[in-house]
Motif scaffolding. Structure first.
Motif, PDB file in Angstrom:
ATOM      1  N   VAL A 142      -4.188  -1.322   3.390  1.00  0.00           N
ATOM      2  CA  VAL A 142      -3.566  -0.380   2.445  1.00  0.00           C
ATOM      3  C   VAL A 142      -4.329   0.949   2.439  1.00  0.00           C
ATOM      4  CG1 VAL A 142      -3.000   0.049   0.022  1.00  0.00           C
ATOM      5  CG2 VAL A 142      -2.526  -2.175   1.028  1.00  0.00           C
ATOM      6  N   PHE A 143      -5.645   0.900   2.582  1.00  0.00           N
ATOM      7  CA  PHE A 143      -6.446   2.124   2.665  1.00  0.00           C
ATOM      8  C   PHE A 143      -6.015   2.930   3.894  1.00  0.00           C
ATOM      9  CE2 PHE A 143      -9.992   4.801   3.756  1.00  0.00           C
ATOM     10  CZ  PHE A 143     -10.568   5.163   2.553  1.00  0.00           C
ATOM     11  N   LYS A 144      -5.889   2.247   5.026  1.00  0.00           N
ATOM     12  CA  LYS A 144      -5.481   2.916   6.279  1.00  0.00           C
ATOM     13  C   LYS A 144      -4.057   3.479   6.164  1.00  0.00           C
ATOM     14  CE  LYS A 144      -8.993   1.148   8.904  1.00  0.00           C
ATOM     15  NZ  LYS A 144     -10.177   1.918   8.721  1.00  0.00           N
ATOM     16  N   MET A 145      -3.189   2.734   5.501  1.00  0.00           N
ATOM     17  CA  MET A 145      -1.816   3.202   5.299  1.00  0.00           C
ATOM     18  C   MET A 145      -1.824   4.454   4.411  1.00  0.00           C
ATOM     19  SD  MET A 145      -0.145  -0.544   4.727  1.00  0.00           S
ATOM     20  CE  MET A 145       1.608  -0.296   4.950  1.00  0.00           C
ATOM     21  N   ASN A 160       8.559   6.782   5.731  1.00  0.00           N
ATOM     22  CA  ASN A 160       7.414   6.508   6.591  1.00  0.00           C
ATOM     23  C   ASN A 160       7.195   4.995   6.699  1.00  0.00           C
ATOM     24  OD1 ASN A 160       4.475   5.961   7.168  1.00  0.00           O
ATOM     25  ND2 ASN A 160       4.483   8.181   7.397  1.00  0.00           N
ATOM     26  N   LYS A 161       6.804   4.535   7.883  1.00  0.00           N
ATOM     27  CA  LYS A 161       6.606   3.104   8.100  1.00  0.00           C
ATOM     28  C   LYS A 161       5.487   2.526   7.225  1.00  0.00           C
ATOM     29  CE  LYS A 161       3.401   3.630  11.931  1.00  0.00           C
ATOM     30  NZ  LYS A 161       3.094   3.298  13.305  1.00  0.00           N
ATOM     31  N   ASN A 162       4.594   3.376   6.722  1.00  0.00           N
ATOM     32  CA  ASN A 162       3.477   2.932   5.882  1.00  0.00           C
ATOM     33  C   ASN A 162       3.751   3.058   4.387  1.00  0.00           C
ATOM     34  OD1 ASN A 162       1.500   2.344   8.004  1.00  0.00           O
ATOM     35  ND2 ASN A 162       1.627   4.534   8.408  1.00  0.00           N
ATOM     36  N   ALA A 163       4.960   3.401   4.006  1.00  0.00           N
ATOM     37  CA  ALA A 163       5.262   3.737   2.608  1.00  0.00           C
ATOM     38  C   ALA A 163       5.362   2.540   1.673  1.00  0.00           C
ATOM     39  CB  ALA A 163       6.555   4.543   2.536  1.00  0.00           C
ATOM     40  N   PHE A 219      -7.234   4.924  -2.250  1.00  0.00           N
ATOM     41  CA  PHE A 219      -8.593   5.094  -1.736  1.00  0.00           C
ATOM     42  C   PHE A 219      -9.619   4.555  -2.733  1.00  0.00           C
ATOM     43  CE2 PHE A 219      -6.758   9.104   0.393  1.00  0.00           C
ATOM     44  CZ  PHE A 219      -6.352   8.385   1.508  1.00  0.00           C
ATOM     45  N   VAL A 220      -9.369   4.752  -4.010  1.00  0.00           N
ATOM     46  CA  VAL A 220     -10.285   4.288  -5.047  1.00  0.00           C
ATOM     47  C   VAL A 220     -10.293   2.761  -5.120  1.00  0.00           C
ATOM     48  CG1 VAL A 220     -10.635   4.182  -7.568  1.00  0.00           C
ATOM     49  CG2 VAL A 220     -10.222   6.375  -6.447  1.00  0.00           C
TER      50      VAL A 220
END
Length: 194
Positions: A118-121, A47-50, A109-110
């Motif tokens: 990074v949250f959005k990813m 995944n591009k967000n990995a 998320f925490v």
């Protein structure tokens, strides 16, 4: 052989398979879920967000990361550790795998405010994983339900003698009523198992 229980004679029934044969059969099934989960993990890694989730967080770059996680009752997790745990068969089931993958994103998320990239990813990765996991569960549950269907033997004893009746006839779209009942019971067991 026979044994006595409470003064009654009880007949012991031997299974047609030895314990070793049963254990050999369990092994490939275990390997199957490990392979399937490895494939899910591989899709996530592509995944591009990995990128932020591929390896353990380096405390040299994010010094308070482990303190924040510990303060929130979280344990560190990343996709490389998930892969290693799969390879070393540290997970007892696919549920352990799912918990570990979800932990990767939950930690993000925490630690990160919801405005951080990074949250959005993590949101995007989590959504992809949940979609992959849902498809995996459907396939797994269908396979399990088919295994639990009753087998009917044909009088001729041909090569399809042990095939479930619902699969014996290409023209049959629905299983017979008794098979539907058994399928519903098997599906209920699968749903209860998770």
């Amino acid at each position: 052989g026979r044994a006595r229980r409470g003064g009654e004679e009880v007949r012991r029934i031997r299974t047609s398979r030895s314990k070793e044969e049963e254990e050999e059969e369990v092994g490939p099934r275990l390997k199957l879920w490990v392979r399937k989960c490895s494939m899910l993990a591989a899709k996530l890694r592509k995944n591009k967000n990995a990128k932020p989730f591929l390896h353990p967080v380096d405390a040299a770059f994010i010094p308070d990361y482990f303190k924040v996680l510990a303060a929130n009752g979280c344990l560190p997790m990343d996709l490389a550790t998930v892969d290693r745990n799969l390879d070393q068969e540290k997970f007892k089931s696919d549920r352990d795998f799912v918990k570990a993958v979800r932990r990767v994103f939950y930690n993000a998320f925490v630690y990160n405010p919801d405005t951080e990239p990074v949250f959005k990813m993590a949101e995007a990765m989590s959504a992809e994983f949940e979609g992959l996991w849902a498809k995996y569960k459907i396939d797994r549950d269908k396979a399990l339900a088919l295994k639990l269907l009753p087998f009917k033997k044909k009088a001729s004893g041909g090569s399809h003698a042990n095939r479930p009746a619902s699969l014996s006839s290409a023209s049959a779209e629905l299983p017979a009523a008794s098979e539907q009942d058994h399928f519903a019971a098997a599906s209920a067991k699968v749903d209860a198992a998770g």
